[in-house]
Design an enzyme around this catalytic site. Structure first.
Site, PDB file in Angstrom:
ATOM      1  N   GLY A 365       0.839  -1.207   0.000  1.00 34.37           N
ATOM      2  CA  GLY A 365       0.000   0.000   0.000  1.00 34.37           C
ATOM      3  C   GLY A 365       0.862   1.241   0.000  1.00 34.37           C
ATOM      4  N   VAL A 372       4.108   1.426   1.973  1.00 35.42           N
ATOM      5  CA  VAL A 372       3.968   0.481   3.088  1.00 35.42           C
ATOM      6  C   VAL A 372       4.311  -0.908   2.560  1.00 35.42           C
ATOM      7  CG1 VAL A 372       2.445  -0.448   4.860  1.00 35.42           C
ATOM      8  CG2 VAL A 372       2.117   1.904   4.060  1.00 35.42           C
ATOM      9  N   ASP A 483     -10.818   9.957  13.833  1.00 36.77           N
ATOM     10  CA  ASP A 483     -10.993   9.447  12.463  1.00 36.77           C
ATOM     11  C   ASP A 483     -11.325   7.956  12.492  1.00 36.77           C
ATOM     12  OD1 ASP A 483     -11.137   9.398   9.738  1.00 36.77           O
ATOM     13  OD2 ASP A 483      -8.975   9.303   9.414  1.00 36.77           O
TER      14      ASP A 483
END
Length: 721
Positions: A365, A372, A483
């Protein structure tokens, strides 16, 4: 008919040979009866072959999945001999053994999906106790099993069961049951504590985490001290004279995770100066003591009276934060940005890893700061573990580096099975990295979309319970996530959910429509409480609102909250008391909890401990999940605005199927000759089945969408309101 042949009735048809496993009678037979050990089920034709019993399931194994939850997975392979039948099912029986004495496990043990009537070759068993022997017996059944039980004695029949004996050898850390002060001076306290009884099989020695702080420490950043101890007593020196301290002790598991905690106890050091023990001092002390007692009695009476009066005028703020001292946990989250040098915070809360111990394998990712990777961490003295590695892209500024590492400073303060675990950081080399545990199934929203309709409500509620437990831990630490969304929950191989994404300056969504920018930063509108949008009032209560949206995402298998409504439409709808409707097949109790999380008055929303408690109650009573919330397809499936001069909401069948996430059936519709939306509107359930839609969830989604299309005017009016 000749011997060995039969005919069910007198007719001109040919005689048929006796089928398999039947007796051959003399001439003129109407039927051929089954031979010994073979049977016909009630639904089998009397002229058909006879079936035998299935043999025992093979390769029965038990795999431990969640040690701390007392859970294991039983799996096996189908019988080698099915007796000539395809209707094989399985049942699981559990017996608990202590020494030579065995007894049924009882109702405490929970099976998922069930203990009988299983068609799959696996079952999850939970609520097992450690250090006990369990014998699991798996029996194969077929349509003729019941007749076999009535006929041949069990001892004379071939076995249809497999048995396995196993035990769980996990050791949850014991619970600290009491704490006491053994000795006190003006600058030290000696404490000891007792723990709950341990299992007979002695595990490794217990370690304890003792945390303490001054009681009257009212700083914005609470200063606390943490000690790791090998025994159940300690002497703490260098304390302030005549000062009250709050102490909490927790036993640690073998992995270093805190277990059950004691109550928070308060102890005070002696004053610095002591009066001499002469008569004058004694008389003076008695007088002072009497006056103090009188003063305390008066104060207590006044406080009680004031509390009684204050209940009537307590505002929303007071109701939610009724007692800051009571609600604030001992170990409070420390904002790394309060450190003058952010690098100090990283060193304090995160372990440094040498890059030679990390092997990158593949990119999985991209984050705000860089790529990542999935990789391997092989630290000296530790076994190899799979990890996720966040990297910082080249050309970064010092501020970007500090923002990148601040997430590690936050994550390093948390230790909970439902919070993503920080393995460590690389800061002393050119390429900074953050290393966390690897979660095989990735982000929750994508995982749910990929497995739409494949999980039961019980499994989904179990996942929500894990997320709620993680959020309870964060709220206890006085940390507000801001979040919370399914995209920021990660899922491992055991379907355990863990809260992640603690970056303070993160980009909240790739889609610019996903956030609403104010002078204070970006806000993910669809997941954020109204008071946080309007006044940037972020609290645990606003996280509870977000958790309600996550519940909706989970029960809707990753559907986008508020569908294709714009952010301004969402804000307007919420302020006008519109709330997301129940997803398809959502249990009523779960939807009611969502609505509680979305109450406009934040003081009336449930707290995370209440949410965990309620979800636990639902999981203990699976029948409570069978009542389904009312579902209105015209509201639940958001239709796009009308397009085209004919006013039709969709220009093609494929466009319509794509909007309800069913594009895999486009070819089925085309092959069946359903190529216009007019033809779609004439379809009924049977027509949908005939084109090859077999999964109940998919069938329901398509059928409900057609219902909504038929009443397009009503649909649009719902959203106008």
């Amino acid at each position: 008919c000749q011997p060995g042949f039969f005919k069910a009735s007198a007719s001109g048809e040919m005689c048929e040979p006796c089928p398999a496993h039947t007796e051959r009678l003399g001439s003129g037979a109407l039927l051929c009866p089954c031979t010994d050990g073979f049977y016909r089920a009630p639904n089998d034709p009397p002229t058909g072959p006879c079936s035998g019993l299935p043999s025992a399931p093979r390769d029965l194994v038990a795999t431990t999945t969640q040690l701390s939850a007392g859970k294991l997975l039983l799996s096996w392979t189908p019988p080698e001999d099915t007796g000539g039948r395809t209707d094989i099912t399985y049942s699981v029986e559990c017996r608990r053994c202590e020494g030579a004495a065995c007894q049924p496990c009882g109702e405490k043990i929970r099976y998922e999906p069930a203990s009988a009537g299983l068609t799959d070759t696996k079952v999850s068993v939970s609520e097992l106790d450690a250090h006990l022997n369990y014998t699991f017996t798996v029996e194969a059944h077929s349509g003729v099993t019941q007749f076999a039980a009535q006929g041949t004695p069990r001892a004379d029949r071939p076995p249809s069961t497999s048995a396995l004996t196993t035990s769980l050898h996990y050791t949850d850390p014991p619970k600290v049951t009491s704490m006491r002060v053994d000795e006190r001076t003006s600058n030290s306290l000696s404490l000891s504590w007792a723990v709950s009884p341990r299992p007979r099989a002695q595990p490794r020695p217990i370690r304890y985490e003792l945390t303490y702080r001054k009681k009257d420490d009212n700083l914005d950043v609470t200063m606390y001290t943490v000690l790791i101890l090998e025994k159940s007593s300690v002497q703490i020196n260098d304390l302030a004279p005549g000062t009250a301290y709050l102490f909490r002790v927790q036993a640690l598991s073998s992995e270093g995770t805190p277990g059950g905690s004691s109550m928070e106890d308060e102890y005070e050091t002696l004053p610095e100066a002591h009066l001499t023990q002469n008569n004058t001092a004694v008389i003076f002390g008695a007088a002072v003591g009497g006056a103090a007692m009188l003063f305390i009695v008066v104060v207590v009476l006044l406080v009680r009276k004031r509390r009684r009066n204050s209940h009537t005028r307590q505002g929303p703020e007071d109701a939610y934060f009724s007692s800051s001292e009571q609600l604030k946990p001992l170990k409070t989250y420390v904002d790394p940005h309060t450190y003058e040098d952010p690098n100090t915070a990283v060193l304090k809360f995160a372990s440094e890893i040498h890059p030679s111990h990390i092997t990158k394998q593949k990119v999985i990712g991209a984050g705000e700061f860089g790529e990542v990777y999935r990789g391997i961490l092989k630290a000296p003295g530790r076994k190899e573990v799979a990890v996720a590695i966040k990297t910082l892209k080249p050309g970064y500024s010092e501020k970007q580096r500090q923002d990148f590492l601040s997430e590690a400073s936050i994550m390093g303060q948390f230790s909970h099975q439902n919070i993503i675990r920080l393995e460590g950081v690389v800061t002393k080399f050119k390429h900074a990295m953050i290393v966390t545990e690897y979660m095989e199934n990735g982000a929750l929203d994508k995982y749910l979309r990929d497995h739409d309709g494949e999980m039961s409500s019980f499994q989904l509620v179990g996942m929500l319970r894990g997320i709620a437990a993680g959020m309870k831990y964060l709220s206890d630490m006085s940390y507000v996530h801001r979040d919370l969304a399914a995209r920021n929950i990660l899922v491992n191989n055991n379907l355990e959910c863990k809260v992640s994404d603690f970056g303070l300056s993160r980009v909240l969504e790739d889609d610019p429509e996903g956030t609403y920018t104010t002078s204070g930063g970006k806000i993910p509108i669809r997941w954020t409480a109204p008071e946080a949008i309007a006044y940037r009032k972020f609290t645990s209560a606003s996280d509870v609102w977000s958790f309600g949206i996550v519940m909706w995402e989970v029960m809707a298998f990753g559907e986008r909250p508020y569908w294709d409504m714009s952010n301004h439409e969402v804000m307007k709808a919420i302020n006008e008391a519109f709330r997301l409707p129940a997803p398809m097949d959502c249990p009523s109790a779960v939807y009611q909890l969502m609505l509680q999380c979305w109450l406009q008055d934040r003081s009336k929303r449930p707290r995370f401990p209440d949410i965990v408690s309620l979800l636990d109650k639902l999981l203990r009573s699976p029948d409570s999940l069978k009542t389904i919330a009312d579902f209105d397809p015209r509201v639940s499936i958001r239709l796009p605005s009308t397009s085209g001069s004919d006013g039709s909401p969709f220009r093609s069948v494929s466009e319509w199927l794509e909007s309800i996430k069913m594009s895999q059936y486009s070819e089925n519709f085309t092959c069946a000759g359903v190529v216009t939306m007019d033809q779609v509107l004439q379809m009924k359930n049977e027509d949908i089945k005939n084109i090859g839609v077999r999964l109940p969830g998919h069938l329901k989604r398509i059928a409900y969408s057609i219902l909504g299309l038929k009443d397009q005017t009503s649909t649009l009016s719902v959203f106008a309101v």
